[in-house]
Enzyme design. Structure first.
Site, mmCIF file in Angstrom:
data_model
loop_
_atom_site.group_PDB
_atom_site.id
_atom_site.type_symbol
_atom_site.label_atom_id
_atom_site.label_comp_id
_atom_site.label_asym_id
_atom_site.label_seq_id
_atom_site.Cartn_x
_atom_site.Cartn_y
_atom_site.Cartn_z
ATOM 1 N N CYS A 15 1.935 38.301 -9.507
ATOM 2 C CA CYS A 15 2.896 37.335 -10.054
ATOM 3 C C CYS A 15 3.526 37.916 -11.336
ATOM 4 O O CYS A 15 2.827 38.497 -12.163
ATOM 5 C CB CYS A 15 2.179 36.024 -10.362
ATOM 6 S SG CYS A 15 3.303 34.766 -10.997
ATOM 7 N N CYS A 64 0.465 34.296 -17.449
ATOM 8 C CA CYS A 64 -0.520 33.250 -17.776
ATOM 9 C C CYS A 64 -1.898 33.908 -17.979
ATOM 10 O O CYS A 64 -2.442 34.513 -17.046
ATOM 11 C CB CYS A 64 -0.579 32.224 -16.659
ATOM 12 S SG CYS A 64 1.060 31.715 -16.084
ATOM 13 N N CYS A 96 -4.915 33.578 -15.544
ATOM 14 C CA CYS A 96 -4.696 33.627 -14.091
ATOM 15 C C CYS A 96 -5.004 34.992 -13.469
ATOM 16 O O CYS A 96 -4.423 36.011 -13.842
ATOM 17 C CB CYS A 96 -3.264 33.236 -13.768
ATOM 18 S SG CYS A 96 -3.005 33.127 -11.975
ATOM 19 N N CYS A 106 -2.817 21.560 0.348
ATOM 20 C CA CYS A 106 -2.039 22.077 -0.788
ATOM 21 C C CYS A 106 -1.848 23.575 -0.620
ATOM 22 O O CYS A 106 -2.821 24.305 -0.421
ATOM 23 C CB CYS A 106 -2.780 21.832 -2.097
ATOM 24 S SG CYS A 106 -3.250 20.123 -2.331
ATOM 25 N N CYS A 142 1.252 19.262 -0.075
ATOM 26 C CA CYS A 142 1.503 19.554 -1.491
ATOM 27 C C CYS A 142 1.798 21.048 -1.605
ATOM 28 O O CYS A 142 1.195 21.844 -0.876
ATOM 29 C CB CYS A 142 0.267 19.205 -2.324
ATOM 30 S SG CYS A 142 0.478 19.619 -4.073
ATOM 31 N N CYS A 189 2.304 16.151 -9.081
ATOM 32 C CA CYS A 189 0.918 16.525 -9.363
ATOM 33 C C CYS A 189 0.978 17.437 -10.581
ATOM 34 O O CYS A 189 1.552 18.525 -10.504
ATOM 35 C CB CYS A 189 0.333 17.251 -8.156
ATOM 36 S SG CYS A 189 -1.306 17.950 -8.462
ATOM 37 N N ARG A 249 -7.925 14.557 -10.711
ATOM 38 C CA ARG A 249 -8.682 15.498 -9.861
ATOM 39 C C ARG A 249 -9.610 16.380 -10.675
ATOM 40 O O ARG A 249 -9.190 17.065 -11.610
ATOM 41 C CB ARG A 249 -7.739 16.381 -9.050
ATOM 42 C CG ARG A 249 -8.512 17.332 -8.139
ATOM 43 C CD ARG A 249 -7.618 18.156 -7.241
ATOM 44 N NE ARG A 249 -6.820 17.314 -6.397
ATOM 45 C CZ ARG A 249 -5.536 17.526 -6.125
ATOM 46 N NH1 ARG A 249 -4.913 18.557 -6.628
ATOM 47 N NH2 ARG A 249 -4.874 16.711 -5.339
HETATM 48 N N1 SAM Z 1 2.516 30.084 -9.617
HETATM 49 C C1 SAM Z 1 2.535 28.688 -9.562
HETATM 50 C C2 SAM Z 1 2.499 28.051 -10.932
HETATM 51 O O1 SAM Z 1 1.949 28.605 -11.861
HETATM 52 O O2 SAM Z 1 3.028 26.944 -11.041
HETATM 53 C C3 SAM Z 1 1.458 28.099 -8.683
HETATM 54 C C4 SAM Z 1 0.077 28.679 -8.635
HETATM 55 S S1 SAM Z 1 -0.874 28.580 -10.124
HETATM 56 C C5 SAM Z 1 -2.266 29.553 -9.706
HETATM 57 C C6 SAM Z 1 -1.456 26.896 -10.153
HETATM 58 C C7 SAM Z 1 -2.340 26.469 -11.287
HETATM 59 O O3 SAM Z 1 -3.638 26.964 -11.107
HETATM 60 C C8 SAM Z 1 -1.974 26.910 -12.683
HETATM 61 O O4 SAM Z 1 -0.963 26.158 -13.253
HETATM 62 C C9 SAM Z 1 -3.292 26.693 -13.422
HETATM 63 O O5 SAM Z 1 -3.316 25.402 -13.983
HETATM 64 C C10 SAM Z 1 -4.343 26.824 -12.327
HETATM 65 N N2 SAM Z 1 -5.181 28.011 -12.554
HETATM 66 C C11 SAM Z 1 -4.832 29.288 -12.365
HETATM 67 N N3 SAM Z 1 -5.833 30.118 -12.706
HETATM 68 C C12 SAM Z 1 -6.859 29.346 -13.119
HETATM 69 C C13 SAM Z 1 -8.165 29.614 -13.621
HETATM 70 N N4 SAM Z 1 -8.612 30.850 -13.777
HETATM 71 N N5 SAM Z 1 -8.948 28.573 -13.958
HETATM 72 C C14 SAM Z 1 -8.492 27.304 -13.825
HETATM 73 N N6 SAM Z 1 -7.270 26.991 -13.363
HETATM 74 C C15 SAM Z 1 -6.450 27.993 -13.028
HETATM 75 FE FE1 SF4 Z 2 1.753 33.252 -11.647
HETATM 76 FE FE2 SF4 Z 2 -0.757 32.564 -11.971
HETATM 77 FE FE3 SF4 Z 2 1.019 31.899 -13.821
HETATM 78 FE FE4 SF4 Z 2 1.108 30.707 -11.377
HETATM 79 S S1 SF4 Z 2 -0.515 30.544 -12.908
HETATM 80 S S2 SF4 Z 2 2.807 31.521 -12.550
HETATM 81 S S3 SF4 Z 2 0.404 32.404 -10.092
HETATM 82 S S4 SF4 Z 2 0.408 33.980 -13.260
#
Ligand code: SAM
Ligand code: SF4
Ligand code: DTB
Length: 365
Positions: free
Chosen positions: A71, A75, A78, A115, A146, A206, A278
């Site tokens: 990606c 973040c 992530c 989802c 979702c 959500c 949730r």
């Molecule tokens: N890329 C899209 C976005 O960020 O909107 C969708 C996928 S992203 C993985 C969805 C959510 O997963 C993130 O907004 C975050 O809140 C959660 N998430 C990702 N990595 C995580 C982690 N290591 N622990 C807890 N929640 C996590």
């Molecule tokens: Fe990309 Fe992960 Fe951020 Fe979603 S949470 S935008 S998958 S880096």
């Protein structure tokens, strides 16, 4: 010793557990809820919960990563960010038939919502076309749908809604103040814009966040304030405990006390009485007592299935055993019309008035 909560004249903590939905919560009111004695906070959360939901029903969603890794966003929590080396490869968008197969299996295992998540900043046109078809095919199985695909503009949101997508997940993740420590490639305002586009297109929202990222207690209150000030409230509010993935900048962040996590669930329940809260990522790392307390605090939705997107989730058998121990059951999908729902709400309101007349409050006696 902190002052007893009832001495705090600035904050009215008398709680109307059943009536108006508020969208004007002040930060100090929310912090005062967080500061309540634990038992008082959980009792209030239970009162609110019972006024709006079957207290023993838990909505069950299953999650599938339809496009994993690489990606472009940064973040820090992530594992799918291309900025960090977490050992995940870049995968292509899954084929529709594979997604339908997984959705069918999820339904057979007892999920009511499916989802689908993609590691995108936002969907590209040719991917969106595939994704729209996925929505139709999964919905045809009788599941709620979702998706979480990153940022969507008004046109993309309308097309997802037209395809029949029920919910769009897009998290605020943390407070506006702490946000810059976690993500630099998209702004808080971008996230709020996506939520507005989703709402305007007529989909259910959500949106939630992640706790345990080294944020201060005030950040947890401010995140919940942002969510509770959305009007209407998000129908679904995922509260994730950070899953610390090796290779991400957050792999060694200090653990959040589980009791603080439970407090946040209880406060979310009080602020957003009719939303599903949730108990989201992080359950695999939680013991059963913590999860039981989260349900007591008003969590009434989980992800069910052995993986989340890329990390582990409790095995289905373990969740079944936990539901049995706690006397919980999966919430049935609500297929009532708006009129039928309004009729039931009215009947409940009349019943509550009758109950009030009989109510004996030992604390006031
Ligand atoms: N890329 C899209 C976005 O960020 O909107 C969708 C996928 S992203 C993985 C969805 C959510 O997963 C993130 O907004 C975050 O809140 C959660 N998430 C990702 N990595 C995580 C982690 N290591 N622990 C807890 N929640 C996590
Ligand atoms: Fe990309 Fe992960 Fe951020 Fe979603 S949470 S935008 S998958 S880096
Ligand atoms: C949400 O709030 N949590 C889910 C879902 N929405 C998409 C994702 C959790 C991801 C946890 C890390 C992983 O498995 O990659």
């Amino acid at each position: 010793m902190p002052a007893p909560y009832h001495d705090n004249a600035a904050v009215d903590l008398t709680l109307d557990t059943r009536h108006d939905l508020r969208h004007d919560w002040r930060l100090e009111e929310i912090e005062a809820l967080f500061a309540l004695p634990f038992n008082d906070l959980l009792f209030r959360a239970q009162q609110v919960h019972r006024a709006h939901f079957d207290p023993n029903a838990v909505q069950v969603s299953t999650l599938l990563s339809i496009k994993t890794g690489a990606c472009p966003e940064d973040c820090k929590y992530c594992p799918q960010s291309g900025h960090y080396n977490t050992g995940l490869g870049k995968e292509k968008l899954l084929e529709i038939e594979k997604v339908v197969e997984q959705a069918r299996a999820a339904k057979e295992a007892g999920a009511s919502r499916f989802c689908m998540g993609a590691a995108w900043r936002s969907p590209r046109e040719r991917d969106l076309e595939v994704v729209l078809e996925m929505v139709g095919r999964v919905k045809a199985l009788g599941l709620e749908t979702c998706m979480t695909l990153g940022m969507v503009d008004t046109d993309q949101a309308s097309r997802l809604a037209e395809a029949g997508l029920d919910y769009y997940n897009h998290n605020l993740d943390t407070s506006p103040e702490y946000y810059g420590e976690i993500i630099t490639t998209r702004s808080y305002a971008d996230r709020l814009d996506t939520l507005a586009n989703v709402r305007d297109a007529g989909m259910k929202v959500c949106s939630g966040g992640i706790l345990g990222m080294g944020e201060a207690p005030r950040d947890r209150a401010a995140l919940l304030q942002q969510l509770a000030c959305l009007n209407p409230h998000p129908e679904s509010v995922p509260i994730n405990m950070l899953v610390k993935v090796p290779g991400t900048p957050m792999e060694n962040v200090e653990d959040l006390d589980p009791l603080e996590f439970i407090r946040a669930i209880a406060v979310a329940r009080i602020l957003m009485p009719t939303s599903h809260v949730r108990l989201s990522a992080g359950r695999e790392q939680m013991d059963e007592s913590t999860q039981a307390m989260a349900f007591l605090a008003g969590a009434n939705s989980i992800f069910y299935g052995d993986t989340l997107l890329t990390t582990g989730n409790p095995q289905v058998e373990r969740d079944r055993a936990l539901f049995d121990k706690l006397g919980l059951h999966p919430e049935q999908r609500d297929t009532r019309t708006d009129d039928e729902r309004a009729e039931t709400a009215l009947a409940h309101a009349i019943q509550r008035q009758r109950d009030d007349a009989l109510f004996y409050d030992a604390a006031q006696a």
